[in-house]
Design a protein around this motif. Structure first.
Motif, PDB file in Angstrom:
ATOM      1  N   LYS A  38       0.835  -1.210   0.000  1.00 49.45           N
ATOM      2  CA  LYS A  38       0.000   0.000   0.000  1.00 49.45           C
ATOM      3  C   LYS A  38       0.866   1.254   0.000  1.00 49.45           C
ATOM      4  CE  LYS A  38      -3.629   2.349   2.676  1.00 49.45           C
ATOM      5  NZ  LYS A  38      -4.567   2.237   3.826  1.00 49.45           N
ATOM      6  N   TYR A  39       2.028   1.175   0.638  1.00 51.16           N
ATOM      7  CA  TYR A  39       2.933   2.319   0.746  1.00 51.16           C
ATOM      8  C   TYR A  39       4.168   2.175  -0.135  1.00 51.16           C
ATOM      9  CZ  TYR A  39      -0.128   2.670   4.732  1.00 51.16           C
ATOM     10  OH  TYR A  39      -1.251   2.720   5.519  1.00 51.16           O
ATOM     11  N   LEU A  40       4.535   0.923  -0.419  1.00 54.67           N
ATOM     12  CA  LEU A  40       5.720   0.641  -1.228  1.00 54.67           C
ATOM     13  C   LEU A  40       5.312  -0.313  -2.348  1.00 54.67           C
ATOM     14  CD1 LEU A  40       8.259   0.020   1.702  1.00 54.67           C
ATOM     15  CD2 LEU A  40       7.887   2.154   0.445  1.00 54.67           C
ATOM     16  N   PRO A  41       4.900   0.216  -3.509  1.00 52.92           N
ATOM     17  CA  PRO A  41       4.383  -0.621  -4.595  1.00 52.92           C
ATOM     18  C   PRO A  41       5.359  -1.681  -5.093  1.00 52.92           C
ATOM     19  CG  PRO A  41       3.922   1.703  -5.003  1.00 52.92           C
ATOM     20  CD  PRO A  41       4.843   1.653  -3.825  1.00 52.92           C
ATOM     21  N   GLU A  42       6.653  -1.489  -4.829  1.00 55.81           N
ATOM     22  CA  GLU A  42       7.639  -2.465  -5.290  1.00 55.81           C
ATOM     23  C   GLU A  42       7.464  -3.832  -4.634  1.00 55.81           C
ATOM     24  OE1 GLU A  42      10.041   0.378  -2.481  1.00 55.81           O
ATOM     25  OE2 GLU A  42       8.271   0.459  -3.784  1.00 55.81           O
ATOM     26  N   PHE A  43       6.650  -3.915  -3.569  1.00 56.21           N
ATOM     27  CA  PHE A  43       6.422  -5.187  -2.890  1.00 56.21           C
ATOM     28  C   PHE A  43       5.229  -5.962  -3.454  1.00 56.21           C
ATOM     29  CE2 PHE A  43       9.271  -3.235   0.110  1.00 56.21           C
ATOM     30  CZ  PHE A  43       9.953  -4.302   0.684  1.00 56.21           C
ATOM     31  N   LYS A  44       4.605  -5.457  -4.497  1.00 58.36           N
ATOM     32  CA  LYS A  44       3.476  -6.174  -5.105  1.00 58.36           C
ATOM     33  C   LYS A  44       3.952  -7.442  -5.807  1.00 58.36           C
ATOM     34  CE  LYS A  44       0.253  -2.359  -5.851  1.00 58.36           C
ATOM     35  NZ  LYS A  44      -0.437  -1.501  -6.836  1.00 58.36           N
ATOM     36  N   GLY A  45       3.181  -8.537  -5.672  1.00 57.96           N
ATOM     37  CA  GLY A  45       3.474  -9.769  -6.390  1.00 57.96           C
ATOM     38  C   GLY A  45       4.781 -10.423  -5.999  1.00 57.96           C
ATOM     39  N   GLN A  46       5.087 -10.442  -4.708  1.00 59.52           N
ATOM     40  CA  GLN A  46       6.356 -11.041  -4.278  1.00 59.52           C
ATOM     41  C   GLN A  46       6.374 -12.558  -4.483  1.00 59.52           C
ATOM     42  OE1 GLN A  46       6.969  -9.150  -0.261  1.00 59.52           O
ATOM     43  NE2 GLN A  46       9.058  -9.170  -1.010  1.00 59.52           N
ATOM     44  N   TRP A  47       7.569 -13.049  -4.755  1.00 63.01           N
ATOM     45  CA  TRP A  47       7.777 -14.488  -4.903  1.00 63.01           C
ATOM     46  C   TRP A  47       8.217 -15.096  -3.585  1.00 63.01           C
ATOM     47  CZ3 TRP A  47       6.292 -16.879  -9.280  1.00 63.01           C
ATOM     48  CH2 TRP A  47       6.088 -16.078 -10.419  1.00 63.01           C
ATOM     49  N   LEU A  48       8.029 -16.404  -3.484  1.00 61.91           N
ATOM     50  CA  LEU A  48       8.350 -17.163  -2.280  1.00 61.91           C
ATOM     51  C   LEU A  48       9.183 -18.377  -2.667  1.00 61.91           C
ATOM     52  CD1 LEU A  48       7.728 -18.090   0.764  1.00 61.91           C
ATOM     53  CD2 LEU A  48       5.735 -19.246  -0.217  1.00 61.91           C
ATOM     54  N   VAL A  49      10.228 -18.657  -1.905  1.00 64.57           N
ATOM     55  CA  VAL A  49      11.042 -19.852  -2.143  1.00 64.57           C
ATOM     56  C   VAL A  49      10.268 -21.080  -1.646  1.00 64.57           C
ATOM     57  CG1 VAL A  49      13.193 -21.045  -1.611  1.00 64.57           C
ATOM     58  CG2 VAL A  49      13.190 -18.557  -1.903  1.00 64.57           C
ATOM     59  N   SER A  50       9.911 -21.978  -2.568  1.00 64.57           N
ATOM     60  CA  SER A  50       9.194 -23.196  -2.162  1.00 64.57           C
ATOM     61  C   SER A  50      10.126 -24.395  -2.059  1.00 64.57           C
ATOM     62  CB  SER A  50       8.063 -23.513  -3.142  1.00 64.57           C
ATOM     63  OG  SER A  50       8.578 -23.868  -4.408  1.00 64.57           O
ATOM     64  N   GLU A  51      11.204 -24.375  -2.845  1.00 62.06           N
ATOM     65  CA  GLU A  51      12.224 -25.430  -2.766  1.00 62.06           C
ATOM     66  C   GLU A  51      13.585 -24.801  -2.965  1.00 62.06           C
ATOM     67  OE1 GLU A  51      11.722 -28.842  -5.320  1.00 62.06           O
ATOM     68  OE2 GLU A  51       9.553 -28.466  -5.440  1.00 62.06           O
ATOM     69  N   LYS A  52      14.577 -25.340  -2.262  1.00 64.20           N
ATOM     70  CA  LYS A  52      15.929 -24.784  -2.402  1.00 64.20           C
ATOM     71  C   LYS A  52      16.956 -25.872  -2.164  1.00 64.20           C
ATOM     72  CE  LYS A  52      18.627 -20.740  -1.040  1.00 64.20           C
ATOM     73  NZ  LYS A  52      18.654 -19.531  -0.167  1.00 64.20           N
ATOM     74  N   SER A  53      17.891 -25.998  -3.080  1.00 67.00           N
ATOM     75  CA  SER A  53      19.012 -26.922  -2.920  1.00 67.00           C
ATOM     76  C   SER A  53      20.266 -26.200  -3.412  1.00 67.00           C
ATOM     77  CB  SER A  53      18.768 -28.203  -3.718  1.00 67.00           C
ATOM     78  OG  SER A  53      18.670 -27.908  -5.109  1.00 67.00           O
ATOM     79  N   LYS A  54      21.365 -26.920  -3.432  1.00 69.26           N
ATOM     80  CA  LYS A  54      22.636 -26.314  -3.792  1.00 69.26           C
ATOM     81  C   LYS A  54      22.600 -25.691  -5.183  1.00 69.26           C
ATOM     82  CE  LYS A  54      27.574 -27.416  -4.134  1.00 69.26           C
ATOM     83  NZ  LYS A  54      28.587 -28.487  -4.035  1.00 69.26           N
ATOM     84  N   ASP A  55      21.943 -26.339  -6.135  1.00 65.55           N
ATOM     85  CA  ASP A  55      21.967 -25.847  -7.515  1.00 65.55           C
ATOM     86  C   ASP A  55      20.578 -25.592  -8.092  1.00 65.55           C
ATOM     87  OD1 ASP A  55      21.151 -28.421  -7.575  1.00 65.55           O
ATOM     88  OD2 ASP A  55      22.661 -29.138  -9.007  1.00 65.55           O
ATOM     89  N   ARG A  56      19.566 -25.471  -7.198  1.00 61.07           N
ATOM     90  CA  ARG A  56      18.216 -25.295  -7.713  1.00 61.07           C
ATOM     91  C   ARG A  56      17.361 -24.537  -6.709  1.00 61.07           C
ATOM     92  NH1 ARG A  56      13.425 -28.633  -7.754  1.00 61.07           N
ATOM     93  NH2 ARG A  56      12.268 -28.449  -9.721  1.00 61.07           N
ATOM     94  N   GLN A  57      16.575 -23.598  -7.205  1.00 56.29           N
ATOM     95  CA  GLN A  57      15.645 -22.854  -6.359  1.00 56.29           C
ATOM     96  C   GLN A  57      14.330 -22.711  -7.106  1.00 56.29           C
ATOM     97  OE1 GLN A  57      16.779 -19.488  -3.546  1.00 56.29           O
ATOM     98  NE2 GLN A  57      15.948 -18.305  -5.236  1.00 56.29           N
TER      99      GLN A  57
END
Length: 278
Positions: A38-57
């Motif tokens: 609402k105050y900082l539009p750059e935060f719209k549609g943020q992504w979330l890490v669902s899986e993370k490994s050494k060579d893959r996110q």
């Protein structure tokens, strides 16, 4: 040690940032339940890490936007980025945080977050139309008479700075060391005023700040915060989420709150609140 010695108070800056946010809520200019976007539009549609490994996110869209409540309780899951330079603005730094994927779904976990508190400082700027440091000076430090609290200690204040020491090689005594967090001249007023940990202060100044909180938001007949805001800040806001660096702790808004005294908090009462700093 002198009674007017000046300290880098580090993360003890965080509750002061939270008071700035709650002052704006008292004035009806924001709500802790508002989405950050609402105050900082750059935060719209943020992504979330669902899986993370050494060579893959793997990224997915976050289930909901982060809120000011999430930032105040360290439950937003914001990613971190190093400041690009000592003179970076809060706007630049927070823009970089917004581009990082969230580390967990908002409100689901607790993770101590300097980026979250720095983002709150930027929201204070946007909502108030003032620089973050100017807002603190006018709305908190001057009313409380906190004359030695600043991001940029003067040469006179630096002469009163409590020095830090580290062991010499082979444990042969101690040697003076600099403040690891701060690069360049301590009095450089172009240096970033970090809402998460940039302030210098004295015991007397911090005593005034905490006495205002203990007085329910009032200092010598002048009201800085509503009693409702003080209650919000100093009661558990994180439910049953495991928080803090010691067992039995919880978080309010900007303050750590003792839930079940034990170990290092064994001498305290349930509901005791405060904040430490490096």
């Amino acid at each position: 040690m002198r009674t007017d010695s000046v300290f880098w108070i580090a993360s003890m800056t965080k509750p002061i940032t939270a008071v700035a946010v709650l002052r704006l809520q008292d004035e009806g200019k924001l709500s802790v339940e508002d989405p950050v976007e609402k105050y900082l539009p750059e935060f719209k549609g943020q992504w979330l890490v669902s899986e993370k490994s050494k060579d893959r996110q793997v990224l997915v869209l976050a289930p909901r936007p982060i809120t000011l409540r999430d930032l105040l309780t360290h439950t937003a899951g914001l990613g971190d980025v190093p400041s690009p330079r000592p003179h970076a603005t809060l706007a630049e730094l927070v823009m970089a945080y917004a581009r990082e994927p969230l580390q967990f779904p908002p409100g689901s976990k607790w993770s101590y977050s300097n980026p979250g508190i720095n983002t709150l400082g930027r929201i204070v700027e946007v909502v108030s139309g003032q620089g973050y440091a100017d807002f603190l000076q006018r709305r908190i430090f001057t009313p409380l008479g906190m004359k030695d609290t600043t991001f940029w200690p003067t040469p006179a204040q630096q002469k009163r700075l409590a020095k830090s020491y580290q062991p010499k090689a082979e444990a042969r005594g101690l040697e003076e060391t600099s403040i690891f967090f701060i690069k360049g001249d301590l009095g450089d007023r172009h240096r970033t005023p970090f809402p998460a940990g940039g302030l210098f202060s004295t015991a007397q100044d911090i005593g005034r700040f905490y006495q205002m909180m203990l007085n329910g938001g009032e200092w010598r007949g002048q009201r800085l915060l509503s009693r409702e805001a003080v209650t919000q800040m100093t009661r558990t806001q994180t439910g049953d989420i495991k928080t803090g660096f010691t067992d039995g702790m919880s978080y309010g808004f900007g303050f750590a709150v003792v839930k079940q005294p034990q170990g290092v908090t064994g001498m305290l009462s349930p509901g005791a609140f405060g904040h430490g700093g490096a």
